[in-house]
Design a protein around this motif. Structure first.
Motif, PDB file in Angstrom:
ATOM      1  N   GLN A 238     -15.818 -37.315   5.578  1.00  0.00           N
ATOM      2  CA  GLN A 238     -15.937 -38.129   4.373  1.00  0.00           C
ATOM      3  C   GLN A 238     -16.541 -37.296   3.256  1.00  0.00           C
ATOM      4  OE1 GLN A 238     -18.403 -41.547   5.056  1.00  0.00           O
ATOM      5  NE2 GLN A 238     -20.241 -40.383   5.502  1.00  0.00           N
ATOM      6  N   LEU A 239     -16.068 -37.600   2.049  1.00  0.00           N
ATOM      7  CA  LEU A 239     -16.456 -36.826   0.875  1.00  0.00           C
ATOM      8  C   LEU A 239     -16.590 -37.786  -0.297  1.00  0.00           C
ATOM      9  CD1 LEU A 239     -16.910 -33.825   0.057  1.00  0.00           C
ATOM     10  CD2 LEU A 239     -14.472 -33.714  -0.503  1.00  0.00           C
ATOM     11  N   LEU A 267     -19.703 -32.242   1.916  1.00  0.00           N
ATOM     12  CA  LEU A 267     -18.915 -32.732   3.043  1.00  0.00           C
ATOM     13  C   LEU A 267     -19.821 -33.259   4.153  1.00  0.00           C
ATOM     14  CD1 LEU A 267     -16.152 -33.053   4.519  1.00  0.00           C
ATOM     15  CD2 LEU A 267     -16.562 -30.779   5.485  1.00  0.00           C
ATOM     16  N   PHE A 396     -11.061 -33.723   4.633  1.00  0.00           N
ATOM     17  CA  PHE A 396     -10.834 -33.750   3.190  1.00  0.00           C
ATOM     18  C   PHE A 396     -11.641 -32.617   2.564  1.00  0.00           C
ATOM     19  CE2 PHE A 396      -9.725 -38.221   3.995  1.00  0.00           C
ATOM     20  CZ  PHE A 396      -8.627 -38.379   3.162  1.00  0.00           C
ATOM     21  N   VAL A 399     -11.389 -34.703  -3.431  1.00  0.00           N
ATOM     22  CA  VAL A 399     -11.280 -36.157  -3.593  1.00  0.00           C
ATOM     23  C   VAL A 399     -10.112 -36.461  -4.528  1.00  0.00           C
ATOM     24  CG1 VAL A 399     -13.739 -36.548  -3.194  1.00  0.00           C
ATOM     25  CG2 VAL A 399     -12.910 -36.140  -5.533  1.00  0.00           C
ATOM     26  N   PRO A 450      -5.876 -36.353  -3.073  1.00  0.00           N
ATOM     27  CA  PRO A 450      -6.823 -35.358  -2.552  1.00  0.00           C
ATOM     28  C   PRO A 450      -6.102 -34.337  -1.676  1.00  0.00           C
ATOM     29  CG  PRO A 450      -6.991 -37.378  -1.298  1.00  0.00           C
ATOM     30  CD  PRO A 450      -6.016 -37.654  -2.426  1.00  0.00           C
ATOM     31  N   ASP A 572     -11.197 -41.154   8.455  1.00  0.00           N
ATOM     32  CA  ASP A 572     -11.419 -40.162   7.408  1.00  0.00           C
ATOM     33  C   ASP A 572     -11.166 -40.768   6.023  1.00  0.00           C
ATOM     34  OD1 ASP A 572     -11.514 -37.427   9.070  1.00  0.00           O
ATOM     35  OD2 ASP A 572      -9.913 -38.664   9.889  1.00  0.00           O
ATOM     36  N   ALA A 574     -11.985 -40.105   1.420  1.00  0.00           N
ATOM     37  CA  ALA A 574     -12.540 -39.335   0.305  1.00  0.00           C
ATOM     38  C   ALA A 574     -12.569 -40.236  -0.925  1.00  0.00           C
ATOM     39  CB  ALA A 574     -11.700 -38.093   0.036  1.00  0.00           C
TER      40      ALA A 574
END
Length: 584
Positions: A238-239, A267, A396, A399, A450, A572, A574
């Motif tokens: 995740q971002l 990150l 990712f 984004v 992204p 997952d 972003a």
């Protein structure tokens, strides 16, 4: 900030008798049978035997240089053999070959049966070759290759393309000769005949779509039916980036250095599906064997997040070096459950299960597709251990990047990335105006997808735009806006409104059933900043607020809002975060 979004589906890892879902190691009944062989100058490499069907494993790390014998417990009646490099990346599968001269092709065997001495195993750049002189045991996962004059024979899948390959032509050629790869089942199998077992394959459907981006379905490849369903990695990336710090490879002026610098600072990855607090006994141990990966091996860069029983709640948590402050001195692995684990290490997720959260503090070259981390677990205080390899499929690295936000009056905001306090930042929110005829604020967003890092061995460029993502707008002060109810127009050609009930998979975030969301139908493709590559949609923000029992604020900036891109078949995601303000 570390959160999951609106809905999390926990992906279990098997930890002994706790009943979670990815396989454990060999049983004692099988342990007496051995797999042996010899390697040369592979110090630091790990050999993994993976049972076909059950997915049980057995592994050994080569400790010395020169000629070294390995001996593994047989994990099941039939099995495949794999290499993991000293840097923690999947290195390729071990194969053996038998000639079939009349038809001018060679049969490669990527699977074996029973206890077996493989003889000398030579590591090539992408796979290992067993020089065993016997054909006994070369029975599973048979896969034939055309052998024209001067042809180089090797498996289709290997440690460089990680199974990211199209199999239509290859399957057709082999089927024509009457020797198709037999269908194999389970984590130890190779259902798409790519030469990479499903557990290590980042795209096991044979259509070059990453497993995490492939909705569960069945697709037909030539005369073979290949299931696109696979075990999705229990690791989530995740971002979250504000617009004034956001990076995206489609934006002018964004460099690899800037992407890596942002990735190192922002990150977060999580191991999901760990047992609940009530399931943990004093004798339970769970360690992570990272095989030298720079972000979670002894002396590496990783920082564990001390969630202290919380997760998905946002906020800032303290961190501690990992595995430095969690080192199990008996094996030099980082311990996440047990006496060496720091207090307050794990967070709680859906269903009472727990998660381990890690900031890799690493560039894109050090974390991503093909990274292997084995969960080693013990239920008896460390006397016996189980090994469960897990493979990170992708992370990712950027984004979604909003390029313009406009309203129905014609007023438009353009983002200049890399500038100080660009439009969309807290200092200069996007400005929007109500439509004079309805009084509603209709906002149109144009944005780039992204990216993930490309897999060079599969012929991909450094950055790949990610397709098949689900998009949702999380409006500050309201929460998720039901896009199906409030999107008004300007859908891009590949975007469509889809009710989540019609989608199969386990996406990380979604509006409630019936609300609808935006789904991108395009495949991954090379990143490009062409305007035609942008996605767009328009949304009635006033209606979204009214239906939530609130009033759209006028003359004051919204709390932070974000555009979220979520994987359809894994958690997952972003998010680009930004600020908006409505003026009369």
């Amino acid at each position: 900030m570390h959160r999951h979004g609106l809905r999390i589906v926990a992906l279990g890892v098997a930890i002994g008798s706790l009943g979670l879902v990815v396989p454990s190691t060999h049983s004692s009944a099988i342990a007496a049978s051995r797999i042996t062989g010899r390697v040369h100058n592979l110090r630091g490499w790990t050999v993994v035997a993976l049972a076909i069907g059950s997915g049980r494993t057995s592994q050994e790390t080569i400790r010395y240089s020169g000629d070294v014998m390995f001996s593994l417990a047989q994990p099941g009646p039939t099995w495949t053999l794999h290499f993991i490099t000293p840097k923690g990346r999947y290195g390729g599968e071990v194969v053996a070959a038998t000639p079939f001269t009349m038809a001018r092709y060679t049969v490669f065997h990527t699977g074996f049966s029973g206890p077996l001495n493989l003889g000398a195993v030579t590591m090539h750049s992408t796979y290992g070759f067993a020089t065993t002189s016997t054909t006994r045991g070369l029975v599973a996962n048979r896969w034939a290759f055309s052998a024209g004059k001067g042809a180089t024979l090797r498996p289709a899948g290997n440690g460089k393309n990680l199974g990211l390959t199209s199999l239509t032509a290859l399957l057709a050629a082999v089927a024509k000769r009457g020797h198709p790869c037999p269908s194999s089942r389970g984590l130890g199998g190779d259902p798409d005949c790519s030469g990479v077992a499903a557990l290590f394959n980042i795209a096991p459907s044979g259509n070059k779509v990453l497993a995490a981006l492939q909705p569960q379905s069945t697709s037909r490849v030539t005369s073979h039916t290949v299931s696109t369903t696979s075990t999705v990695s229990p690791w989530m990336s995740q971002l979250f980036l504000y617009v004034d710090h956001a990076v995206n490879a489609d934006v002018h002026g964004v460099t690899t250095a800037s992407i890596d610098q942002t990735l190192e600072s922002s990150l977060n990855i999580k191991l999901l599906g760990l047992p609940s607090v009530s399931s943990i006994t004093p004798a339970l141990r769970v360690d992570l064997n990272c095989y030298g990966l720079s972000f979670c091996s002894d002396g590496g860069s990783g920082q564990a997040v001390l969630e202290n029983g919380q997760a998905g709640l946002g906020g800032t948590f303290s961190t501690t070096p990992f595995p430095g402050t969690a080192l199990n001195m008996s094996n030099l692995f980082g311990e996440i459950i047990g006496p060496s684990a720091p207090a307050g290490l794990l967070g709680t997720t859906t269903g009472g299960l727990q998660e381990f959260s890690l900031n890799p503090v690493a560039p894109s070259s050090e974390v991503g597709s093909g990274d292997v981390i084995t969960v080693t677990s013990s239920t008896d205080g460390g006397s016996t251990w189980q090994q469960t390899p897990t493979t990170i499929q992708f992370v990712f690295v950027t984004v979604p990047a909003i390029t313009t936000v406009s309203d129905s009056t014609g007023y438009s905001n353009s983002v200049t990335y890399g500038s100080l306090n660009p439009l969309g930042s807290a200092a200069q929110p996007f400005i929007l105006h109500p439509d004079p005829s309805t009084g509603h604020v209709i906002a149109t967003f144009h944005f780039f997808r992204p990216q993930r890092a490309g897999v060079a061995g599969a012929g991909e460029p450094p950055w790949m735009d990610i397709g098949h993502l689900w998009y949702v707008l999380n409006l500050g002060g309201v929460g998720s806006c039901s896009l199906g109810s409030y999107v008004t127009s300007s859908l891009s050609p590949t975007l469509s409104l889809v009710d989540p009930q019609t989608l199969q998979g386990s996406g990380a975030s979604a509006p409630p059933p019936g609300a609808g969301m935006l789904v991108d139908s395009s495949n991954d493709h090379a990143a490009t900043n062409a305007p035609s590559n942008e996605l767009s949609f328009s949304i009635d923000m006033t209606r979204c607020f009214l239906d939530a029992g609130k009033t759209l604020p006028v003359g004051t900036p919204f709390p932070a809002t974000d555009l979220e891109a979520a994987s359809p078949n894994s958690p997952d995601h972003a998010n680009e975060q930004f600020w908006m303000e409505v003026l009369p």
